[in-house]
Design a protein around this motif. Structure first.
Motif, PDB file in Angstrom:
ATOM      1  N   LEU A  18       0.853  -1.183   0.000  1.00 38.03           N
ATOM      2  CA  LEU A  18       0.000   0.000   0.000  1.00 38.03           C
ATOM      3  C   LEU A  18       0.886   1.229   0.000  1.00 38.03           C
ATOM      4  N   ARG A  19       0.363   2.319  -0.524  1.00 42.89           N
ATOM      5  CA  ARG A  19       1.090   3.586  -0.495  1.00 42.89           C
ATOM      6  C   ARG A  19       0.199   4.639   0.136  1.00 42.89           C
ATOM      7  N   LEU A  20       0.660   5.208   1.216  1.00 42.40           N
ATOM      8  CA  LEU A  20      -0.069   6.248   1.927  1.00 42.40           C
ATOM      9  C   LEU A  20       0.456   7.622   1.522  1.00 42.40           C
ATOM     10  N   SER A  21      -0.449   8.583   1.538  1.00 43.53           N
ATOM     11  CA  SER A  21      -0.074   9.969   1.258  1.00 43.53           C
ATOM     12  C   SER A  21      -0.641  10.859   2.352  1.00 43.53           C
ATOM     13  N   CYS A  22       0.045  11.952   2.619  1.00 40.08           N
ATOM     14  CA  CYS A  22      -0.440  12.931   3.593  1.00 40.08           C
ATOM     15  C   CYS A  22      -0.056  14.322   3.117  1.00 40.08           C
ATOM     16  N   ALA A  23      -1.060  15.145   2.913  1.00 41.70           N
ATOM     17  CA  ALA A  23      -0.830  16.519   2.478  1.00 41.70           C
ATOM     18  C   ALA A  23      -1.065  17.468   3.638  1.00 41.70           C
ATOM     19  N   VAL A  24      -0.128  18.361   3.853  1.00 39.41           N
ATOM     20  CA  VAL A  24      -0.225  19.369   4.911  1.00 39.41           C
ATOM     21  C   VAL A  24      -0.568  20.705   4.262  1.00 39.41           C
ATOM     22  N   SER A  25      -1.631  21.326   4.733  1.00 36.09           N
ATOM     23  CA  SER A  25      -2.047  22.597   4.139  1.00 36.09           C
ATOM     24  C   SER A  25      -2.371  23.609   5.227  1.00 36.09           C
ATOM     25  N   GLY A  26      -2.447  24.856   4.822  1.00 34.08           N
ATOM     26  CA  GLY A  26      -2.724  25.936   5.763  1.00 34.08           C
ATOM     27  C   GLY A  26      -1.659  27.011   5.639  1.00 34.08           C
ATOM     28  N   SER A  27      -1.585  27.847   6.633  1.00 36.19           N
ATOM     29  CA  SER A  27      -0.614  28.942   6.621  1.00 36.19           C
ATOM     30  C   SER A  27       0.748  28.428   7.114  1.00 36.19           C
ATOM     31  N   ILE A  28       1.324  27.557   6.305  1.00 33.52           N
ATOM     32  CA  ILE A  28       2.573  26.909   6.680  1.00 33.52           C
ATOM     33  C   ILE A  28       3.748  27.865   6.483  1.00 33.52           C
ATOM     34  N   VAL A  29       4.571  27.969   7.505  1.00 33.38           N
ATOM     35  CA  VAL A  29       5.770  28.794   7.410  1.00 33.38           C
ATOM     36  C   VAL A  29       6.975  27.916   7.079  1.00 33.38           C
ATOM     37  N   SER A  30       7.076  26.810   7.757  1.00 32.33           N
ATOM     38  CA  SER A  30       8.187  25.890   7.500  1.00 32.33           C
ATOM     39  C   SER A  30       7.818  24.506   8.007  1.00 32.33           C
ATOM     40  N   ILE A  31       8.366  23.498   7.350  1.00 29.49           N
ATOM     41  CA  ILE A  31       8.204  22.114   7.793  1.00 29.49           C
ATOM     42  C   ILE A  31       9.586  21.493   7.886  1.00 29.49           C
ATOM     43  N   ASP A  32       9.879  20.913   9.026  1.00 26.97           N
ATOM     44  CA  ASP A  32      11.175  20.257   9.224  1.00 26.97           C
ATOM     45  C   ASP A  32      10.996  18.762   9.022  1.00 26.97           C
ATOM     46  N   VAL A  33      10.807  18.037  10.085  1.00 29.33           N
ATOM     47  CA  VAL A  33      10.633  16.589  10.001  1.00 29.33           C
ATOM     48  C   VAL A  33       9.174  16.245   9.723  1.00 29.33           C
TER      49      VAL A  33
END
Length: 124
Positions: A18-33
């Motif tokens: 299986l392949r999972l996906s996750c999208a992060v949305s919103g007023s994102i400033v930075s994503i590290d880990v």
């Protein structure tokens, strides 16, 4: 303000993928880990994999060699390719991201947010 949306779960037989996906949305400033976690019924949530902005990955022994995490920084999306699935991989899978988002006034930690999870069921 922030949303994490997982997809790609389902039911497979042992040995499947299986392949999972996750999208992060919103007023994102930075994503590290970015990471994937799972929680089976009656058990604590556990780390499955995480990946840094530079692509450094980490896995527990239980999934090492079978799962591969990757990310698309331009899309704020993280993936989890799961091969050779076992019944003990059955759980709800969640993604999480460490970083910052803006409320318009303040910077807050992304890590406080979790997606709704996606169910992975592996039958023997």
């Amino acid at each position: 303000q922030v949303q994490l949306v997982e997809s790609g779960g389902g039911s497979v037989q042992a040995g499947g993928s299986l392949r999972l996906s996750c999208a992060v949305s919103g007023s994102i400033v930075s994503i590290d880990v970015m990471g994937w976690y799972r929680q089976a019924p009656g058990k604590r949530r556990e780390l499955v994999a995480h990946v840094t902005t530079g692509g450094i990955t980490n896995y527990p022994d239980s999934v090492k060699g079978r799962f591969t995490i990757s990310r698309d920084n331009a899309k704020n999306t993280v993936y989890l390719q799961m091969n050779s699935l076992k019944p003990e991989d059955t759980a709800v899978y969640y993604c999480n991201a460490e970083g910052l988002y803006s409320t318009g006034t303040y910077l807050r930690k992304l890590g406080d947010y979790w997606g709704q999870g996606t169910q992975v069921t592996v039958s023997a």
